[in-house]
Write a protein that holds these residues in place. Structure first.
Motif, PDB file in Angstrom:
ATOM      1  N   ASN A  43       0.859  -1.178   0.000  1.00  0.00           N
ATOM      2  CA  ASN A  43       0.000   0.000   0.000  1.00  0.00           C
ATOM      3  C   ASN A  43       0.898   1.233   0.000  1.00  0.00           C
ATOM      4  N   TRP A  44       1.034   1.863  -1.164  1.00  0.00           N
ATOM      5  CA  TRP A  44       1.991   2.963  -1.307  1.00  0.00           C
ATOM      6  C   TRP A  44       1.517   4.271  -0.697  1.00  0.00           C
ATOM      7  N   PHE A  45       0.259   4.314  -0.295  1.00  0.00           N
ATOM      8  CA  PHE A  45      -0.198   5.486   0.456  1.00  0.00           C
ATOM      9  C   PHE A  45       0.574   5.582   1.764  1.00  0.00           C
ATOM     10  N   TRP A  46       0.678   4.448   2.484  1.00  0.00           N
ATOM     11  CA  TRP A  46       1.358   4.447   3.770  1.00  0.00           C
ATOM     12  C   TRP A  46       2.859   4.676   3.608  1.00  0.00           C
ATOM     13  N   ILE A  47       3.438   4.078   2.588  1.00  0.00           N
ATOM     14  CA  ILE A  47       4.877   4.246   2.376  1.00  0.00           C
ATOM     15  C   ILE A  47       5.197   5.694   2.010  1.00  0.00           C
ATOM     16  N   THR A  48       4.357   6.292   1.151  1.00  0.00           N
ATOM     17  CA  THR A  48       4.555   7.705   0.796  1.00  0.00           C
ATOM     18  C   THR A  48       4.342   8.600   2.004  1.00  0.00           C
ATOM     19  N   PHE A  49       3.341   8.254   2.815  1.00  0.00           N
ATOM     20  CA  PHE A  49       3.079   9.022   4.039  1.00  0.00           C
ATOM     21  C   PHE A  49       4.280   8.956   4.979  1.00  0.00           C
TER      22      PHE A  49
END
Length: 335
Positions: A43-49
């Motif tokens: 989940n790249w939302f969390w990684i970007t966050f």
């Protein structure tokens, strides 16, 4: 006798070679397809966050450093933004040469502000001392929360029964060596007191001492200590948000992520470029202990470390460009 640049090149090459060897040893059995599959399922939302949180932490570190630097007469105050850019240049330098970042950030800031290198290095020593204090506090917190697991891990990594005897055996040698070194420096300074190079050393250490005293006259004591706490909270949040973004680690508890952060922090202390290899080994080890597969543990370490390295490279290069374009500080003419 080797030329200093040749000696430094050899040291950098050795540390880089060790880092590459550890990294290769860890990941020699990991198939590229497994890494790609993990990247695609994350989940790249969390990684970007997590990268956004990490960047905020870098800026806070710059702001905290600016609080320590004393405003000297004739020099403009150092802003948080300028200190942040210097910090990022330092992180970028650490990717090339271990521990070079501390000198690099002091150098670029001294060039653009005129503050003495000695004073800046003194403030960096304070920073690192405070960070060490918080690292030890974080380890103690992890021990209180997961004491059984922590003791089990410590027992596997260190022979707890013999470590006390080893410390007692080597303690007299260490103390004796320090005393000999102090006496040597004392007689050297006394013998060559009038020499120019001794005067330069004395001036440097006076500047260094003034930097160490900055903790007593910090501009905003509350802000300094709160930012120090916040930096370590951000370290944890960076690790926690990445764990949420990866399927194999999404169910880790907060205390388990704290232990992962502790192991990762210890790995980053190793004298290799950017903690390459040592960070991956310790993070993967603790994750395997939590029941996560060896492959998933190593891939998790690669994702979080790789994303942070990319952030440091991009932000560090941008900060380096800004600092290079910033005019050098010129001493104002006396009236």
């Amino acid at each position: 006798m080797l030329h200093p640049k040749v000696k430094q090149t050899i040291q950098v090459s050795i540390s880089l070679g060790v880092a590459i060897w550890i990294f290769w040893f860890l990941y020699r059995d990991i198939e590229l397809a497994s890494l790609i599959s993990q990247l695609q399922s994350s989940n790249w939302f969390w990684i970007t966050f997590s990268l956004v949180i990490a960047w905020i932490g870098f800026w806070i570190r710059g702001w905290r450093w600016a609080l320590l630097i004393r405003h000297e007469e004739g020099k403009s105050p150092i802003t948080a933004n300028r200190a942040y850019h210097a910090v990022m240049v330092g992180y970028l330098a650490n990717l090339l040469v271990p521990r070079a970042g501390e000198v690099a950030r002091c150098g670029v800031l001294s060039r653009t502000n005129g503050t003495s290198i000695g004073h800046l290095i003194g403030t960096v020593i304070i920073e690192r001392s405070i960070d060490l204090l918080f690292l030890i506090s974080t380890i103690l917190l992890a021990f209180l929360l997961e004491n059984q697991l922590f003791l089990s891990l410590a027992g596997e990594l260190v022979d707890l029964e013999t470590i006390g005897d080893k410390i007692l055996n080597f303690l007299p040698i260490v103390i004796g060596g320090l005393l000999v070194f102090v006496l040597f420096v004392f007689f050297l300074v006394r013998r060559y007191r009038g020499k120019g190079w001794i005067s330069k050393f004395q001036q440097f250490f006076r500047q260094l001492y003034s930097g160490l005293q900055s903790i007593q006259s910090v501009q905003h004591p509350l802000g300094f200590w709160l930012s120090s706490v916040l930096i370590w909270v951000i370290y944890f949040l960076t690790m926690y948000t990445v764990s949420l973004g990866i399927h194999s680690t999404a169910n880790l508890s907060a205390t388990q992520v704290l232990l992962v952060m502790v192991m990762g922090s210890i790995g980053m202390v190793a004298p290799v470029q950017g903690g390459i290899g040592t960070f991956h080994a310790l993070v993967a080890y603790i994750l395997i202990t939590f029941g996560i597969s060896e492959t998933d543990g190593k891939i998790f370490a690669a994702i979080i470390h790789g994303s942070q390295v990319i952030l440091v490279m991009l932000a560090g290069l941008w900060s380096w460009i800004i600092m290079v374009k910033t005019p050098a500080w010129n001493k104002p003419d006396m009236p």
